[in-house]
Design an enzyme around this catalytic site. Structure first.
Site, short mmCIF file in Angstrom:
data_model
loop_
_atom_site.label_atom_id
_atom_site.label_comp_id
_atom_site.label_asym_id
_atom_site.label_seq_id
_atom_site.Cartn_x
_atom_site.Cartn_y
_atom_site.Cartn_z
N PHE A 140 -12.23 22.88 -7.26
CA PHE A 140 -11.72 23.06 -8.62
C PHE A 140 -12.80 23.81 -9.39
CE2 PHE A 140 -10.70 20.88 -12.84
CZ PHE A 140 -9.45 21.45 -12.98
N THR A 170 -16.20 25.28 -14.36
CA THR A 170 -17.48 25.56 -15.01
C THR A 170 -17.97 26.98 -14.73
OG1 THR A 170 -18.04 23.22 -14.78
CG2 THR A 170 -19.88 24.72 -15.19
N PRO A 177 -21.43 29.83 -15.84
CA PRO A 177 -22.81 29.77 -16.33
C PRO A 177 -22.90 29.56 -17.84
CG PRO A 177 -22.58 31.53 -14.71
CD PRO A 177 -21.20 30.99 -14.95
N GLY A 185 -20.03 25.12 -19.86
CA GLY A 185 -20.10 23.82 -19.18
C GLY A 185 -19.23 22.83 -19.95
N GLN A 238 -36.88 -0.94 -7.87
CA GLN A 238 -37.90 -1.88 -8.38
C GLN A 238 -38.01 -3.11 -7.48
OE1 GLN A 238 -39.62 -0.82 -10.84
NE2 GLN A 238 -40.95 -2.60 -11.10
N HIS A 277 -37.31 -3.29 -4.41
CA HIS A 277 -37.88 -2.88 -3.12
C HIS A 277 -39.36 -2.51 -3.23
CE1 HIS A 277 -33.71 -2.79 -1.85
NE2 HIS A 277 -34.07 -2.53 -0.61
N GLY A 278 -39.89 -2.48 -4.46
CA GLY A 278 -41.30 -2.13 -4.64
C GLY A 278 -41.59 -0.74 -4.08
N GLU A 324 -17.82 16.20 -14.21
CA GLU A 324 -16.51 15.84 -14.77
C GLU A 324 -16.66 15.35 -16.21
OE1 GLU A 324 -13.65 14.23 -12.13
OE2 GLU A 324 -14.73 14.93 -10.36
C1 LIG Z 1 -23.46 18.69 -8.44
C2 LIG Z 1 -22.49 19.22 -9.43
C3 LIG Z 1 -21.16 19.36 -9.07
C4 LIG Z 1 -20.25 19.90 -9.97
N1 LIG Z 1 -18.96 20.11 -9.58
C5 LIG Z 1 -18.13 20.83 -10.38
C6 LIG Z 1 -16.85 21.26 -9.90
O1 LIG Z 1 -16.43 20.95 -8.79
N2 LIG Z 1 -16.09 22.05 -10.72
C7 LIG Z 1 -16.50 22.41 -11.96
O2 LIG Z 1 -15.78 23.14 -12.64
N3 LIG Z 1 -17.71 22.00 -12.44
C8 LIG Z 1 -18.53 21.24 -11.67
N4 LIG Z 1 -19.76 20.84 -12.13
C9 LIG Z 1 -20.15 21.19 -13.48
C10 LIG Z 1 -20.27 20.01 -14.41
O3 LIG Z 1 -19.01 19.51 -14.74
C11 LIG Z 1 -21.09 20.49 -15.62
O4 LIG Z 1 -22.42 20.63 -15.17
C12 LIG Z 1 -21.01 19.55 -16.79
O5 LIG Z 1 -19.71 19.56 -17.34
C13 LIG Z 1 -22.00 19.90 -17.89
O6 LIG Z 1 -22.02 21.28 -18.17
P1 LIG Z 1 -23.42 22.05 -18.19
O7 LIG Z 1 -24.14 21.72 -16.94
O8 LIG Z 1 -23.18 23.46 -18.49
O9 LIG Z 1 -24.24 21.37 -19.39
P2 LIG Z 1 -24.11 21.73 -20.94
O10 LIG Z 1 -22.69 21.76 -21.37
O11 LIG Z 1 -24.95 22.93 -21.21
O12 LIG Z 1 -24.80 20.45 -21.58
C14 LIG Z 1 -26.21 20.26 -21.62
C15 LIG Z 1 -26.47 18.97 -22.40
O13 LIG Z 1 -25.96 19.10 -23.74
C16 LIG Z 1 -25.04 18.07 -24.00
N5 LIG Z 1 -23.99 18.59 -24.87
C17 LIG Z 1 -23.27 19.73 -24.74
N6 LIG Z 1 -22.40 19.85 -25.74
C18 LIG Z 1 -22.56 18.77 -26.52
C19 LIG Z 1 -21.93 18.30 -27.73
N7 LIG Z 1 -20.96 18.98 -28.32
N8 LIG Z 1 -22.36 17.13 -28.27
C20 LIG Z 1 -23.35 16.42 -27.67
N9 LIG Z 1 -23.99 16.80 -26.53
C21 LIG Z 1 -23.58 17.95 -25.96
C22 LIG Z 1 -24.50 17.65 -22.64
O14 LIG Z 1 -23.94 16.35 -22.68
C23 LIG Z 1 -25.75 17.76 -21.80
O15 LIG Z 1 -26.54 16.60 -21.98
C24 LIG Z 1 -20.67 20.26 -11.27
C25 LIG Z 1 -22.01 20.10 -11.64
C26 LIG Z 1 -22.92 19.60 -10.74
C27 LIG Z 1 -24.36 19.49 -11.14
#
Ligand SMILES: Cc1cc2nc3c(=O)[nH]c(=O)nc-3n(C[C@H](O)[C@H](O)[C@H](O)COP(=O)(O)OP(=O)(O)OC[C@H]3O[C@@H](n4cnc5c(N)ncnc54)[C@H](O)[C@@H]3O)c2cc1C
Length: 379
Positions: free
Chosen positions: A123, A126, A128, A131, A336, A338-339, A363
């Site tokens: 799916f 996301t 660059p 997010g 913790q 398990h030290g 998600e």
């Molecule tokens: C291992 C892994 C697997 C993944 N698998 C999928 C997948 O299969 N398909 C897919 O589409 N995506 C996938 N993702 C993407 C994942 O859903 C996103 O990384 C996640 O939604 C956060 O987006 P971002 O990393 O761009 O962080 P950002 O959106 O840049 O957020 C950075 C920080 O800012 C905070 N933040 C952002 N906006 C706000 C707000 N309005 N108010 C308060 N805090 C905020 C966030 O909570 C976070 O702490 C995956 C990510 C990883 C790491």
């Protein structure tokens, strides 16, 4: 809500436990160490009908309810959180949108092989620059005759390197804002679809994660899922379903942390007695068990509400945020207990602590879950 699992559900739990003991426990540490996709385990899960659990048998699924499905994800994750997530992402995020929004033809062509585990799904939402803010996506899909031409870069796509079927979100009409987003089915091998960077991760290392690059990727018009403009709605509904899987994954991780802690604390002798005889250790174990039950009930409640036709978006977000934060707290407590040994590679709790972190991120981050919950409360 019935707090007791039915006999059939209990039997399925026993079956999946037997399965994980036989096929997953023996490889879980190795696939983590080598970031290896456990193809042989996934093939076995498919053989046992566990790759399309909540979908009807007519589409190759097992016809189980969602509660049973999340219970199975919990049990798989108790053994290996990466495999639990591979199954959850494939089932909820990739197969789900096709089941709920696909045409009969799309279901026959794409859902059936997904449910049978002959194909693996991914799916791709996301990007660059997009997010938490899904609407900031820059991928586009332009209709050209009877084909859509897709361009853009998706990142962090789970199952990306191994998937046969991609469900991806792109703008068909940027001027309409998020209401101009649409969802598409893109089969592997479509010219213009390429797997980009393959990411190495802190945890759930056996789950495969990559960029997906779409460059003049042409798909037939009939691969549009739902209608134009429904994309964000489809993505959000899929996340509501997926979040119950992640909550279950977190419960499984925490349960494994408790299993390991109980066993280790009874064996480890300090000051001439097992460390479990100390109240400080006992209180950690008691808090773990209590919080796990609370998270499990929240998760099962959300699934129960879905199964019985009630709205469940808020409940799914509550389950996910609570279970994820609980799993992180208690995986750390397990280390913790398990030290120093808990900090060393090869101890399951070391892996559990690394695996737990992602449940607070994907998600929808914990912050995003709170946005969903508060949004529902303030409506
Ligand atoms: C291992 C892994 C697997 C993944 N698998 C999928 C997948 O299969 N398909 C897919 O589409 N995506 C996938 N993702 C993407 C994942 O859903 C996103 O990384 C996640 O939604 C956060 O987006 P971002 O990393 O761009 O962080 P950002 O959106 O840049 O957020 C950075 C920080 O800012 C905070 N933040 C952002 N906006 C706000 C707000 N309005 N108010 C308060 N805090 C905020 C966030 O909570 C976070 O702490 C995956 C990510 C990883 C790491």
């Amino acid at each position: 809500m019935d707090f007791l699992l039915s006999e059939e559900q209990q039997l399925i739990r026993e079956n999946i436990r037997d399965f994980t003991r036989q096929y997953l426990d023996p490889v879980a540490a190795e696939i983590d160490e080598n970031s290896r996709y456990p193809e042989e385990v996934i093939a076995k899960l498919a053989e046992m009908d566990w790759m399309g659990m909540p979908y009807p048998q007519e589409y190759g699924g097992a016809g189980l309810d969602y509660l049973t499905y999340v219970m199975v994800i919990e049990e798989i994750s108790r053994s290996c959180a990466a495999t639990g997530f591979t199954v959850s992402c494939h089932t909820s995020l990739a197969s789900g949108p096709i089941f709920y929004y696909g045409t009969e033809e799309q279901k026959q062509k794409y859902l059936v092989p997904l449910c049978k585990g002959q194909h693996i799904g991914a799916f791709a939402v996301t990007e660059p620059g997009a997010g938490t803010d899904v609407g900031a996506a820059s991928s586009t899909a332009v209709l050209d005759g009877d084909e859509y031409v897709l361009n853009g870069t998706k990142t962090f796509t789970s199952n990306g390197p191994v998937a046969d079927t991609f469900v991806a979100l792109a703008y068909t009409d940027k001027a309409k804002g998020p209401k101009g987003m649409s969802t598409f089915i893109i089969p592997k091998g479509t010219p213009g679809l390429r797997v980009g960077e393959h990411f190495m991760k802190m945890g759930i290392r056996a789950s495969q994660t990559s960029e997906i690059i779409l460059k003049d990727c042409r798909i037939p018009r009939e691969n549009l899922l739902g209608s134009e403009g429904q994309g964000l709605k489809i993505a959000m509904a899929s996340f509501d379903n997926g979040r119950m899987g992640i909550a279950a994954q977190a419960v499984g991780i925490a349960q494994a942390a408790l299993d390991e802690s109980l066993s280790y604390s009874k064996q480890r002798i300090q000051f001439g007695k097992p460390i479990s005889k100390n109240q400080a250790i006992q209180w950690m174990l008691a808090d773990m068990a209590t919080d796990i039950d609370a998270a499990r009930f929240l998760t099962y409640r959300a699934a129960f509400m879905k199964d019985h036709g009630f709205p469940y978006g808020k409940e799914a977000a509550m389950a996910k945020v609570f279970a994820a934060e609980m799993a992180n707290r208690h995986a750390s407590k397990a280390v913790q207990i398990h030290g120093g040994y808990g900090y060393i590679k090869g101890q399951k709790v070391e892996r559990l602590m690394r695996d737990a972190k992602i449940t607070e991120i994907y998600e929808g981050t914990s912050e995003a879950q709170r946005m969903v919950i508060a949004g529902n409360l303030l409506r």
